[in-house]
Design a protein around this motif. Structure first.
Motif, short mmCIF file in Angstrom:
data_model
loop_
_atom_site.label_atom_id
_atom_site.label_comp_id
_atom_site.label_asym_id
_atom_site.label_seq_id
_atom_site.Cartn_x
_atom_site.Cartn_y
_atom_site.Cartn_z
N LEU A 1 0.85 -1.19 0.00
CA LEU A 1 0.00 0.00 0.00
C LEU A 1 0.89 1.24 0.00
CD1 LEU A 1 -2.70 1.48 0.24
CD2 LEU A 1 -2.52 1.21 2.74
N ASP A 2 0.67 2.08 -0.99
CA ASP A 2 1.39 3.36 -1.06
C ASP A 2 0.35 4.48 -0.91
OD1 ASP A 2 3.99 2.30 -1.56
OD2 ASP A 2 3.37 1.89 -3.63
N TRP A 3 0.54 5.30 0.12
CA TRP A 3 -0.41 6.39 0.39
C TRP A 3 0.38 7.65 0.72
CZ3 TRP A 3 -5.82 5.08 2.10
CH2 TRP A 3 -6.65 6.21 2.09
N PRO A 4 0.58 8.48 -0.28
CA PRO A 4 1.34 9.71 -0.02
C PRO A 4 0.66 10.56 1.05
CG PRO A 4 1.08 9.33 -2.37
CD PRO A 4 0.20 8.36 -1.68
N ALA A 5 1.48 11.28 1.81
CA ALA A 5 0.94 12.15 2.88
C ALA A 5 -0.03 13.16 2.29
CB ALA A 5 2.09 12.86 3.59
N ARG B 1 -2.64 3.67 -3.18
CA ARG B 1 -2.59 2.66 -4.24
C ARG B 1 -2.34 1.31 -3.60
NH1 ARG B 1 -4.94 3.94 -8.63
NH2 ARG B 1 -3.74 2.27 -9.65
N LEU B 2 -3.32 0.40 -3.77
CA LEU B 2 -3.23 -0.93 -3.17
C LEU B 2 -2.90 -1.95 -4.25
CD1 LEU B 2 -3.67 -2.83 -0.69
CD2 LEU B 2 -6.07 -3.03 -1.44
N ARG B 3 -2.01 -2.87 -3.92
CA ARG B 3 -1.70 -3.98 -4.83
C ARG B 3 -1.68 -5.27 -4.02
NH1 ARG B 3 3.65 -4.91 -8.74
NH2 ARG B 3 2.77 -6.71 -9.88
N LEU B 4 -2.44 -6.25 -4.50
CA LEU B 4 -2.48 -7.56 -3.83
C LEU B 4 -2.13 -8.62 -4.86
CD1 LEU B 4 -5.04 -8.92 -1.32
CD2 LEU B 4 -4.45 -10.31 -3.29
N ASP C 1 -3.08 -11.00 -9.63
CA ASP C 1 -2.53 -9.65 -9.39
C ASP C 1 -3.68 -8.65 -9.50
OD1 ASP C 1 -1.11 -7.32 -9.20
OD2 ASP C 1 0.35 -7.84 -10.76
N TRP C 2 -3.91 -7.91 -8.37
CA TRP C 2 -5.01 -6.94 -8.33
C TRP C 2 -4.47 -5.59 -7.88
CZ3 TRP C 2 -8.42 -5.84 -3.65
CH2 TRP C 2 -9.45 -4.95 -4.00
N ARG C 3 -4.77 -4.55 -8.64
CA ARG C 3 -4.36 -3.19 -8.31
C ARG C 3 -5.58 -2.29 -8.31
NH1 ARG C 3 1.45 -2.33 -11.27
NH2 ARG C 3 1.95 -4.52 -11.63
N CYS C 4 -5.64 -1.38 -7.31
CA CYS C 4 -6.80 -0.50 -7.24
C CYS C 4 -6.47 0.73 -6.38
CB CYS C 4 -8.00 -1.23 -6.64
SG CYS C 4 -7.74 -1.78 -4.93
N PRO C 5 -7.20 1.84 -6.58
CA PRO C 5 -7.08 2.99 -5.68
C PRO C 5 -7.91 2.75 -4.42
CG PRO C 5 -8.58 3.49 -7.48
CD PRO C 5 -8.04 2.13 -7.75
N LEU C 6 -7.30 2.86 -3.26
CA LEU C 6 -7.98 2.63 -1.98
C LEU C 6 -8.46 3.97 -1.42
CD1 LEU C 6 -8.75 0.68 0.32
CD2 LEU C 6 -6.48 1.12 1.31
N ARG C 7 -9.78 4.03 -1.12
CA ARG C 7 -10.35 5.26 -0.59
C ARG C 7 -11.01 4.97 0.74
NH1 ARG C 7 -12.10 5.25 -5.98
NH2 ARG C 7 -11.20 6.89 -7.31
N ARG C 8 -10.99 6.00 1.61
CA ARG C 8 -11.70 5.94 2.88
C ARG C 8 -12.92 6.84 2.77
NH1 ARG C 8 -9.30 7.62 8.85
NH2 ARG C 8 -11.23 7.18 10.02
N GLU C 9 -14.11 6.23 3.04
CA GLU C 9 -15.35 6.99 2.95
C GLU C 9 -16.00 7.02 4.32
OE1 GLU C 9 -17.55 4.86 0.04
OE2 GLU C 9 -16.33 5.53 -1.66
N SER C 10 -16.34 8.22 4.78
CA SER C 10 -16.93 8.39 6.11
C SER C 10 -18.32 8.98 5.98
CB SER C 10 -16.06 9.28 6.99
OG SER C 10 -14.79 8.69 7.17
#
Length: 660
Positions: free
Chosen positions: A31-35, A41-44, A62-71
């Motif tokens: 998981l790469d998440w710039p400050a 960016r998640l890769r599994l 191989d799965w790649r996707c943008p990871l978002r947090r929704e509140s």
């Protein structure tokens, strides 16, 4: 599990992950998440994903996707959606949504979509929704219980519920709508094509075992089970099956139900070998209207028997018990049943009564028909009394019915149903009394024969699609006699029926015979034999024939000009006379001492002979008196199709006499 972390990235390597009945091995997560970025960016990646009892298995995923947090208020969920790649799989899109209570996963490819949902409040329960899912996606699930099955076409819609309780077997329940399904086994013994269905499936999968209950409706398509071919109507057919199996043991089907309106109702139970052979089968079949049965259910078997296009009307009620590759009992009751052959070879009118068979205990039965026809020739009513009890079905007393102005009688009858690798076997004693050959010839559009057919055949045997006749038949024809012996018929109702026999001719009136065939005029008496006759699809392919005249008291031996010309044209012969030039044309007929001709047919070549031979010449007509006329053939090898054409032309009067 080594973990490296910083403010902007996380990497993890996990040996095994298990959830919802699915196992992931050799998992690498990054998981790469710039400050201050709104998403990471998640890769599994996984070496294998194994769905266990469902049978699904994927490699090098191989799965790649943008990871978002929704509140939303106090609720927080995570969403990640992106392309999924795996060895041998088509391009797919995988979406994952997580919150404190639920997990939702959706896998899609084009219009196909599989969605999985789990709730933390019920951790043992998983729901899968299917929308236009290719049948190939669930092939692994089918093969988990049926290893030989292959799904080659079709799609599915519906819902699948998976229960994985710790103390009970895995349960898979499904409510599915199937469109255009195509299925076949590795050996092609079982297949389905363009099948539409609505099915409710309830399945339990304990370790190395299967228990399933299937209820639903079939809406068109085709089914094949061995030689049984079923063409399903568009009107829904009700279906019910219970299936159980442990390991590689036999299949148990304690409930079999089929509901096809008035055409066919079935209830039964079965036990099958691991290869789907019948170990035990009990069925009750009922039809109020049999009209649809030949095309819908029987065409496979009827085609093998040469009975395609069979027609039926009326009804029946039957009970059948099969065990260890043999028929153990059968009870078939007819209700005003009519059966007819599309080619007009036979017809049975108004069958009523019952036929009962038993391999063990004695049983009796009786049935009758009102009438019928054989090749368009009618026969009248007959009643049959039967008994069984030792694996055979027998006639209790002789049966006779009128046919062709005479009578056909069955002195005995014994039927042995198919068992193991042996097919149906039948044996009977047959009596023919005074059948009118003239009526037979007229019906079959033969030349206008006149005479009677009679005989007693002590044994007629049917086995392996072949009929053998012991004894013989006698025909009184043309004031003489023809005896038929060594008669056999292969594939009597199948493709290329083949007849073999020997014929003996005694004292046939040649004047009557040649008059019927329009072959000039010959007076005298004909004798001879036709041995080794072989007809394939009713065309002669082999025989050895020898025909000759013999003097008889009070019978003249004369031959007409027309007959001389016809014989000459057919046999590549010419005539030699004691008078020269055109003087022979002054005579209408000639005396003869003898007529003889022979033919040995092999490979479409007829080896000709006559009364006597010298080199390539052979004498057909040995003249007598004045004017003396001999007919001599000069070509001993004649093409058989050409010879048949010449015979037809001569009989039709197409060959005009030419006297030189």
């Amino acid at each position: 599990m080594p973990i490296g972390a910083s403010a902007q990235s996380i990497q993890a390597r996990i040996d095994t992950v298990q959830a919802a009945g699915i196992t992931l091995r050799d998992v690498r997560l990054s998981l790469d998440w710039p400050a201050d970025a709104p998403e990471g960016r998640l890769r599994l990646r996984a070496g294998t994903i194994d769905a266990g009892a469902l049978g699904w298995r994927f490699e090098t995923v191989d799965w790649r996707c943008p990871l978002r947090r929704e509140s939303t208020g106090e609720d927080t969920r995570w969403r990640c959606e992106g392309p999924l790649q795996g060895r041998g799989s088509p391009p797919m899109q995988l979406a994952l949504v997580l919150d404190a209570a639920t997990t939702s996963v959706a896998l899609s490819s084009g219009p196909a979509r599989v969605a999985l949902a789990r709730n933390a409040a019920a951790p043992d329960s998983t729901r899968i929704d299917l929308r236009r899912v290719p049948a190939a996606w669930v092939e692994a699930l089918v093969r988990a219980g049926w290893s030989d099955a292959r799904l080659t076409a079709g799609s599915l819609d519906g819902a699948v519920r998976i229960e994985t309780p710790a103390s009970r077997p895995l349960q898979v329940d499904a409510d599915l709508s199937i469109d255009g399904l195509a299925l076949e086994t590795a050996d092609s013994s079982v297949a389905a094509g363009d099948l539409d269905a609505d099915l409710a499936i309830r399945t339990a999968l304990p370790d190395d075992a299967l228990a399933a209950r299937v209820d639903g409706r079939l809406r068109g398509g085709e089914l094949l089970f061995g030689n049984a071919y079923v063409a399903l109507p568009q009107a829904p057919i009700g279906l019910g099956i219970d299936v159980a199996r442990s390991g590689a043991a036999e299949w148990r089907l304690p409930r079999l139900q089929w509901r096809d309106g008035d055409a066919l109702q079935i209830d039964g139970a079965a036990r099958l070998t691991p290869e789907l052979g019948i170990r035990q089968l009990s069925l009750h079949l009922f039809s109020r209207d049999t009209a649809a049965l030949p095309a819908r259910y029987l065409s496979g078997w009827l085609g093998l028997a040469g009975l395609s296009g069979l027609s039926m009307a009326g009804g029946f009620d039957a009970n059948i018990d099969v065990g260890d590759d043999m028929l153990r009992a059968a009870d078939l009751a007819f209700a005003r049943l009519d059966i007819g052959d599309a080619a007009g070879r036979f017809r049975f009118d108004r069958l009523d009564g019952a036929v009962r068979y038993s391999a063990t205990r004695p049983v009796r039965s009786a049935f009758a028909w009102r009438g019928g026809a054989l090749y368009g020739m009618p026969f009248d009513a007959a009643a049959w009394s039967l008994e069984s009890g030792d694996g055979l079905l027998r006639l209790r007393e002789p049966v006779a019915f009128s046919f062709l102005g005479g009578e056909i009688g069955f002195e005995s009858l014994q039927i042995e149903p198919p068992a193991a690798d042996a097919g149906l076997r039948m044996q009977t004693a047959l009596r023919l009394d005074a059948l009118d050959i003239g009526v037979l010839a007229k019906t079959l559009d033969w030349p206008a024969f006149e005479g009677m057919l009679a005989g007693r055949i002590p044994t007629v045997r049917y086995a392996d699609n072949r009929i053998d006749f012991d004894g013989g038949l006698s025909m009184d024809l043309f004031d003489g006699r023809i005896d038929v012996s060594s008669l056999a018929i292969e594939r009597p109702f199948g493709v290329l029926p083949t007849v073999t026999s020997d014929l003996a001719l005694a004292s046939l009136d040649l004047q009557a015979l040649t008059g019927v065939f329009g072959f000039g005029s010959i007076e005298g008496r004909l004798h001879g034999r036709i041995n080794g006759l072989r007809l394939v699809d009713w065309n002669a392919t082999a025989f050895e024939a020898e025909l000759h005249t013999e003097p008889a008291p009070g019978v003249r031996q004369r031959i007409s000009q027309r007959a001389v010309q016809d014989i000459s044209s057919v046999g590549d012969a010419s005539f030699v006379t004691t008078l020269q030039g055109r003087a022979i044309a002054l005579f209408d007929d000639f005396g003869y001492r003898g007529i003889g001709i022979s033919c040995r047919l092999r490979n479409e070549v007829c080896r000709m002979g006559g009364l006597r031979s010298e080199g390539n010449a052979f004498t057909i007509v040995d003249g007598a008196g004045l004017p003396r006329l001999d007919v001599v053939g000069f070509n001993r090898d004649v093409d058989w199709p050409v010879l048949v054409e010449r015979l037809a032309a001569a009989a039709g009067g197409d060959v005009a006499p030419v006297i030189e």
